[in-house]
Design an enzyme around this catalytic site. Structure first.
Site, PDB file in Angstrom:
ATOM      1  N   ALA A  82     104.039  -4.087  74.573  1.00  0.00           N
ATOM      2  CA  ALA A  82     103.125  -3.443  75.556  1.00  0.00           C
ATOM      3  C   ALA A  82     103.843  -2.653  76.706  1.00  0.00           C
ATOM      4  CB  ALA A  82     102.039  -4.557  76.040  1.00  0.00           C
TER       5      ALA A  82
ATOM      6  N   GLY B  30     104.126  -6.958  71.819  1.00  0.00           N
ATOM      7  CA  GLY B  30     102.882  -6.170  71.084  1.00  0.00           C
ATOM      8  C   GLY B  30     103.517  -5.583  69.866  1.00  0.00           C
TER       9      GLY B  30
ATOM     10  N   GLU C 257     103.550  -7.909  67.296  1.00  0.00           N
ATOM     11  CA  GLU C 257     102.340  -8.208  66.737  1.00  0.00           C
ATOM     12  C   GLU C 257     101.537  -7.004  66.035  1.00  0.00           C
ATOM     13  OE1 GLU C 257     101.490  -9.049  71.130  1.00  0.00           O
ATOM     14  OE2 GLU C 257     101.018 -11.186  70.727  1.00  0.00           O
TER      15      GLU C 257
ATOM     16  N   GLU D 168     107.658 -12.550  75.953  1.00  0.00           N
ATOM     17  CA  GLU D 168     106.545 -12.332  77.007  1.00  0.00           C
ATOM     18  C   GLU D 168     107.011 -13.258  77.867  1.00  0.00           C
ATOM     19  OE1 GLU D 168     105.871 -11.800  73.583  1.00  0.00           O
ATOM     20  OE2 GLU D 168     104.013 -10.421  73.423  1.00  0.00           O
TER      21      GLU D 168
HETATM   22  N1  CO8 Z   1     107.207  -1.185  78.719  1.00  0.00           N
HETATM   23  C1  CO8 Z   1     107.463  -0.048  79.051  1.00  0.00           C
HETATM   24  N2  CO8 Z   1     108.585   0.421  79.013  1.00  0.00           N
HETATM   25  C2  CO8 Z   1     109.594   0.014  78.422  1.00  0.00           C
HETATM   26  C3  CO8 Z   1     109.404  -1.033  77.611  1.00  0.00           C
HETATM   27  C4  CO8 Z   1     108.059  -1.764  77.424  1.00  0.00           C
HETATM   28  N3  CO8 Z   1     107.807  -2.729  76.968  1.00  0.00           N
HETATM   29  N4  CO8 Z   1     110.583  -1.501  76.853  1.00  0.00           N
HETATM   30  C5  CO8 Z   1     111.328  -0.421  77.135  1.00  0.00           C
HETATM   31  N5  CO8 Z   1     110.946   0.420  78.238  1.00  0.00           N
HETATM   32  C6  CO8 Z   1     111.767   1.732  78.698  1.00  0.00           C
HETATM   33  C7  CO8 Z   1     112.596   1.214  79.727  1.00  0.00           C
HETATM   34  O1  CO8 Z   1     112.030   0.810  80.775  1.00  0.00           O
HETATM   35  C8  CO8 Z   1     113.342   2.480  79.580  1.00  0.00           C
HETATM   36  O2  CO8 Z   1     112.817   3.482  80.491  1.00  0.00           O
HETATM   37  P1  CO8 Z   1     113.636   4.137  81.633  1.00  0.00           P
HETATM   38  O3  CO8 Z   1     114.821   4.922  80.811  1.00  0.00           O
HETATM   39  O4  CO8 Z   1     112.721   5.209  82.097  1.00  0.00           O
HETATM   40  O5  CO8 Z   1     114.471   3.277  82.630  1.00  0.00           O
HETATM   41  C9  CO8 Z   1     113.405   2.662  78.230  1.00  0.00           C
HETATM   42  O6  CO8 Z   1     112.201   2.450  77.644  1.00  0.00           O
HETATM   43  C10 CO8 Z   1     114.671   2.394  77.553  1.00  0.00           C
HETATM   44  O7  CO8 Z   1     114.831   0.907  77.622  1.00  0.00           O
HETATM   45  P2  CO8 Z   1     116.084   0.226  78.204  1.00  0.00           P
HETATM   46  O8  CO8 Z   1     116.711   1.284  79.019  1.00  0.00           O
HETATM   47  O9  CO8 Z   1     115.666  -1.143  78.797  1.00  0.00           O
HETATM   48  O10 CO8 Z   1     117.024   0.055  76.706  1.00  0.00           O
HETATM   49  P3  CO8 Z   1     117.822  -0.984  76.341  1.00  0.00           P
HETATM   50  O11 CO8 Z   1     118.435  -0.549  74.984  1.00  0.00           O
HETATM   51  O12 CO8 Z   1     118.868  -1.273  77.122  1.00  0.00           O
HETATM   52  O13 CO8 Z   1     117.088  -2.363  75.859  1.00  0.00           O
HETATM   53  C11 CO8 Z   1     115.170  -3.438  75.115  1.00  0.00           C
HETATM   54  C12 CO8 Z   1     116.083  -2.268  74.955  1.00  0.00           C
HETATM   55  C13 CO8 Z   1     115.746  -4.880  74.916  1.00  0.00           C
HETATM   56  C14 CO8 Z   1     114.171  -3.383  74.073  1.00  0.00           C
HETATM   57  C15 CO8 Z   1     114.396  -3.521  76.425  1.00  0.00           C
HETATM   58  O14 CO8 Z   1     114.070  -2.223  76.880  1.00  0.00           O
HETATM   59  C16 CO8 Z   1     113.500  -4.660  76.707  1.00  0.00           C
HETATM   60  O15 CO8 Z   1     113.638  -5.686  76.832  1.00  0.00           O
HETATM   61  N6  CO8 Z   1     112.264  -4.121  76.474  1.00  0.00           N
HETATM   62  C17 CO8 Z   1     111.096  -5.040  76.987  1.00  0.00           C
HETATM   63  C18 CO8 Z   1     110.724  -5.825  75.877  1.00  0.00           C
HETATM   64  C19 CO8 Z   1     109.545  -7.020  76.221  1.00  0.00           C
HETATM   65  O16 CO8 Z   1     109.459  -7.605  77.070  1.00  0.00           O
HETATM   66  N7  CO8 Z   1     108.323  -6.634  75.425  1.00  0.00           N
HETATM   67  C20 CO8 Z   1     107.201  -7.228  75.601  1.00  0.00           C
HETATM   68  C21 CO8 Z   1     106.101  -6.564  76.614  1.00  0.00           C
HETATM   69  S1  CO8 Z   1     104.731  -7.677  77.026  1.00  0.00           S
HETATM   70  C22 CO8 Z   1     103.892  -7.502  75.730  1.00  0.00           C
HETATM   71  O17 CO8 Z   1     104.051  -6.959  74.683  1.00  0.00           O
HETATM   72  C23 CO8 Z   1     102.518  -8.147  75.448  1.00  0.00           C
HETATM   73  C24 CO8 Z   1     101.606  -7.806  74.356  1.00  0.00           C
HETATM   74  C25 CO8 Z   1     100.265  -8.400  74.609  1.00  0.00           C
HETATM   75  C26 CO8 Z   1      99.085  -7.095  74.521  1.00  0.00           C
HETATM   76  C27 CO8 Z   1      97.943  -7.610  74.669  1.00  0.00           C
HETATM   77  C28 CO8 Z   1      97.861  -7.196  76.496  1.00  0.00           C
HETATM   78  C29 CO8 Z   1      96.530  -7.778  76.764  1.00  0.00           C
END
Ligand code: CO8
Length: 258
Positions: free
Chosen positions: A65, A109, A112, A132
């Site tokens: 998400a 998500g 999921e 998460e």
């Molecule tokens: N949300 C928003 N932006 C994101 C997300 C995300 N989940 N993941 C990556 N991005 C963005 C980064 O901020 C970055 O943006 P920018 O270039 O502007 O800085 C761009 O995508 C590229 O990402 P990275 O530079 O971080 O790329 P890396 O290759 O270094 O890392 C990863 C890749 C490991 C995937 C890393 O981006 C990461 O850890 N992302 C977050 C993963 C995460 O925590 N996911 C869980 C999110 S919470 C969730 O999904 C809850 C679901 C429940 C839904 C129901 C809600 C009620």
């Protein structure tokens, strides 16, 4: 129909949805999930579509998400707004088979969403995770429920409590994914599987999907009874007559989806 967060195509009898928010690794927000819902509505209504594939990019199926959108949420924002999940179940309620073709990250998500599909085909680059806990929340769109059903309690606890990612090989060994293929063959393989399915009788395909899903919602006896009744009803189909006549005549069946 025009979309901003997904690309929608039709190839033969297969509907293809490509998640497309490259700037955020396909992070899911309401707009994207609503668009997926609309695309599924259209594919479901189209009698020329027999199966659907959802995919992402080479780097990410979906990295979860959209964290930026959620970061400042209050409880009421999340609860009343039903963020992300307000249209989430549309994938589950789709009566035609939906295949997730996953390359790169399928996190939170994203994992999921893949699990809500009927089958996951993974590239060897795929990484699944429920991270998460690192954000101070928990999976909120099915992770704590679908993951243990798919891979058992031990590995589900491991993934949800430690946030470790599972690679494609482990995901296949654990029962999370149906097949693993080289990354450059992912879409071809997923489309080929979907094309095979869409060549079979659509009503039978839908009956099978409904029956397999019943296994997760009922006791064994109830599920077996459901299957038997649906099996009997298949004899009302023209496609049953065609399928069995084709076998007897040693020719390929020509299903009319009736
Ligand atoms: N949300 C928003 N932006 C994101 C997300 C995300 N989940 N993941 C990556 N991005 C963005 C980064 O901020 C970055 O943006 P920018 O270039 O502007 O800085 C761009 O995508 C590229 O990402 P990275 O530079 O971080 O790329 P890396 O290759 O270094 O890392 C990863 C890749 C490991 C995937 C890393 O981006 C990461 O850890 N992302 C977050 C993963 C995460 O925590 N996911 C869980 C999110 S919470 C969730 O999904 C809850 C679901 C429940 C839904 C129901 C809600 C009620």
């Amino acid at each position: 129909m025009s979309f901003e967060n997904i690309i929608v195509e039709t190839r033969n009898r297969v509907g293809l949805i490509t998640l497309h928010r490259p700037q955020a690794l396909n992070a899911l927000n309401d707009a994207l999930v609503d668009e997926v819902g609309k695309a599924l509505d259209a594919f479901e209504a189209d009698e020329n579509i027999g199966a659907i594939v959802i995919t992402g990019s080479a780097k990410a199926f979906a990295a979860g998400a959209d964290i930026g959108a959620m970061a400042e949420f209050s409880y009421m924002d999340a609860y009343k707004g039903d963020y992300i999940t307000r249209n989430w179940e549309r994938v589950k309620t789709c009566r035609k088979p939906v295949i997730a073709a996953v390359a790169g990250y399928a996190l939170g998500g994203g994992c999921e969403l893949a699990m809500m599909c009927d089958m996951i085909i993974a590239a060897d680059s795929a990484k699944f995770g429920q991270p998460e806990i690192k954000l101070g929340v928990l999976p909120g769109a099915g992770g704590t429920q679908r993951l243990p059903r798919a891979i058992g309690k031990a590995k589900a606890m491991d993934m949800c409590l430690t946030a470790r990612m599972m690679n494609a090989d482990e995901a296949e060994r654990s029962g999370l994914v149906a097949r693993v293929v080289p990354a450059d063959r992912l879409l071809d393989e997923a489309m080929s599987v979907a094309t095979t399915i869409s060549g079979f009788s659509l009503p039978v395909v839908m009956m099978i999907k409904e029956s397999v899903n019943r296994a997760f919602e009922s006791s064994l006896n109830e599920g077996l009874l459901f299957e038997r009744r649906v099996f009997h009803s298949a004899f009302a189909l023209q496609d049953q007559k065609e399928g069995m006549a084709a076998f007897v005549a040693k020719r390929k069946a020509d299903f009319r989806h009736l």
